[in-house]
Design an enzyme around this catalytic site. Structure first.
Site, short mmCIF file in Angstrom:
data_model
loop_
_atom_site.label_atom_id
_atom_site.label_comp_id
_atom_site.label_asym_id
_atom_site.label_seq_id
_atom_site.Cartn_x
_atom_site.Cartn_y
_atom_site.Cartn_z
CD GLU A 160 -5.40 0.88 2.83
OE1 GLU A 160 -6.06 1.36 1.89
OE2 GLU A 160 -5.50 -0.27 3.22
NE ARG B 223 -4.10 -1.80 0.45
CZ ARG B 223 -4.10 -3.12 0.20
NH1 ARG B 223 -3.05 -3.69 -0.35
NH2 ARG B 223 -5.15 -3.85 0.46
CB SER C 97 -8.40 -1.54 4.88
OG SER C 97 -8.78 -2.79 4.39
N1 EPU Z 1 -10.69 -10.71 10.48
C1 EPU Z 1 -11.34 -10.79 11.71
N2 EPU Z 1 -12.26 -9.82 12.00
C2 EPU Z 1 -12.55 -8.81 11.16
C3 EPU Z 1 -11.87 -8.74 9.92
C4 EPU Z 1 -10.94 -9.69 9.60
O1 EPU Z 1 -11.12 -11.70 12.50
O2 EPU Z 1 -13.40 -8.00 11.50
C5 EPU Z 1 -9.72 -11.77 10.14
C6 EPU Z 1 -10.28 -12.67 9.04
O3 EPU Z 1 -11.03 -13.71 9.55
C7 EPU Z 1 -8.99 -13.17 8.37
C8 EPU Z 1 -8.05 -12.00 8.52
O4 EPU Z 1 -8.55 -11.19 9.58
O5 EPU Z 1 -8.45 -14.25 9.09
C9 EPU Z 1 -7.92 -11.20 7.22
O6 EPU Z 1 -9.21 -10.68 6.86
P1 EPU Z 1 -9.62 -10.40 5.32
O7 EPU Z 1 -9.34 -11.58 4.49
O8 EPU Z 1 -11.01 -9.85 5.36
O9 EPU Z 1 -8.60 -9.31 4.84
P2 EPU Z 1 -7.95 -8.03 5.56
O10 EPU Z 1 -6.54 -8.37 5.91
O11 EPU Z 1 -8.82 -7.54 6.67
C10 EPU Z 1 -6.94 -7.07 3.36
C11 EPU Z 1 -6.92 -5.74 2.66
C12 EPU Z 1 -8.22 -5.50 1.92
C13 EPU Z 1 -8.42 -6.62 0.92
C14 EPU Z 1 -8.43 -7.96 1.67
C15 EPU Z 1 -8.50 -9.15 0.74
C16 EPU Z 1 -5.44 -4.29 3.94
C17 EPU Z 1 -5.33 -3.16 4.89
N3 EPU Z 1 -6.68 -4.67 3.62
O12 EPU Z 1 -7.96 -6.98 4.38
O13 EPU Z 1 -8.09 -4.29 1.19
O14 EPU Z 1 -9.63 -6.46 0.20
O15 EPU Z 1 -7.21 -8.10 2.43
O16 EPU Z 1 -7.29 -9.30 0.08
O17 EPU Z 1 -4.42 -4.82 3.47
C18 EPU Z 1 -8.40 -1.93 1.35
O18 EPU Z 1 -7.18 -1.82 1.26
O19 EPU Z 1 -9.16 -0.92 1.45
C19 EPU Z 1 -9.00 -3.25 1.39
C20 EPU Z 1 -10.30 -3.46 1.58
#
Ligand code: EPU
Length: 339
Positions: A334, A166, A238
């Protein structure tokens, strides 16, 4: 086309949808318009600058006291093609997901996992957007833009863009001094699918055979089930980055929280899931007035209607402090918060 205004309301120009205004606003669709504007508005170097696309990663805490420039340049052009690849030159103002749709329709791979990410092409490069195991830096060949320090057009090779998670040179050394006008992407005619993130593979298989169209459909399905549509509830995706910490600290945390999601990162570090950390602090689904934390994804802060930028910012600071207190992990925004 040019749009140039003073004291311009911003509510419709950013996806959090909070009330704010900018002292000056300039939007253009051709590079020459920008040069004309800079030549006739000699005061621009004295103004605080902000370059925006569709404002899907911004939080205005106050009114913006300077000049907002929106390079709304359209157009997708094939610039080169060989047996395996195709190179597309895309205007900074093209809606990101329209480019993904166009590529998938033509069966060119490399960006399908990035379906439905809000924003425009210029911002996609600034932010090095990523999702489901894909990052846009891998498909970017060059970035063209107007350098406000030298008043010349520059072309940067991907390797000069300092892409990271990012992050890019456009958020650091060239912040607000380089207006991206177009990006060249290299796409694959015989793509290797990336399906190892979460349940993407199984969600795609549910739709039938594994192909670009079904991967795009699956990604859209997953995103729509977790992430709020900014047209319904204001948000900027995010709000925080996923923190990267030393392996030693991650191991200590894993002894206490064995279910904590963690991914290995370069240089003996570990990436944690900010959404999980925030949920553990009890914030998921929290709402105060119209500012809240999304009920299905704790990493997303939401404006349920009439929240102010200040209310959302204050909530984000409380979240940051509570994660710091409970886990000793510092969250970094972010979203770009102004001013
Ligand atoms: N999780 C929780 N609780 C929550 C959210 C997530 O326990 O409320 C856990 C999920 O169960 C999973 C882990 O955290 O084990 C990761 O969650 P998720 O796959 O939803 O992805 P993320 O890491 O929260 C990142 C990006 C997103 C992108 C997704 C999918 C960042 C900051 N965010 O989110 O990007 O869509 O992966 O690849 O890197 C963005 O940048 O605006 C964005 C939405």
């Amino acid at each position: 086309m040019i749009r140039s205004y003073s004291n311009f309301p911003l509510r419709k120009l950013h996806t959090f949808g909070t009330e704010a205004s900018t002292k000056y606003y300039f939007e253009f669709t051709e590079s020459e318009d920008l040069e004309g504007f800079l030549a006739t508005n000699k005061d621009w170097p004295n103004q605080q600058l902000l370059i925006i696309g569709s404002g899907s990663n911004l939080l205005f805490v106050n009114d913006f006291p300077g000049l907002i420039i929106n390079p709304n340049i359209p157009g997708i052009k094939i610039v080169h093609e060989d047996r395996n690849n195709i190179w597309l030159e895309v205007g900074a103002g093209v809606v990101w997901d329209e480019l993904v749709e166009y590529a998938v329709f033509n069966r060119w791979g490399g960006i399908e996992n990035l379906s439905l990410i809000p924003g425009k092409v210029g911002a996609a490069a600034v932010q090095n957007i990523g999702a489901y195991g894909m990052e846009i830096q891998n498909q970017i060949e060059t970035v063209t833009g107007f350098n406000l320090e030298t008043l010349t057009e520059n072309i940067l090779e991907s390797t000069d863009c300092q892409f990271a998670y990012r992050d890019s040179i456009f958020k650091n050394e060239l912040k607000n001094s380089f207006i991206i006008t177009s990006v060249v992407f290299k796409l694959d005619k015989f793509p290797e699918y990336i399906l190892n993130y979460g349940d993407l593979k199984s969600e795609t298989e549910k739709l039938g055979s594994i192909n670009l169209r079904n991967i795009r459909k699956a990604v859209i399905g997953i995103r729509e089930s977790k992430l709020p549509d900014p047209k319904i509830f204001g948000n900027a995706g995010s709000f925080f980055k996923n923190p990267v910490i030393e392996e030693v600290q991650a191991t200590q945390l894993l002894n206490i929280y064995p279910n904590m999601p963690h991914y290995s990162a370069p240089e003996n570090r570990m990436k944690l899931a900010a959404g999980w950390l925030i949920e553990q602090c009890g914030w998921k689904g929290f709402r105060r007035g119209d500012a809240g934390v999304h009920e299905k994804q704790a990493l997303v802060l939401v404006n349920y209607g009439n929240a102010t930028g200040k209310e959302i910012f204050e909530l984000s600071e409380e979240i940051r402090l509570s994660v710091q207190d409970k886990f000793g992990v510092e969250l970094e925004r972010e979203v770009i918060s102004l001013p």
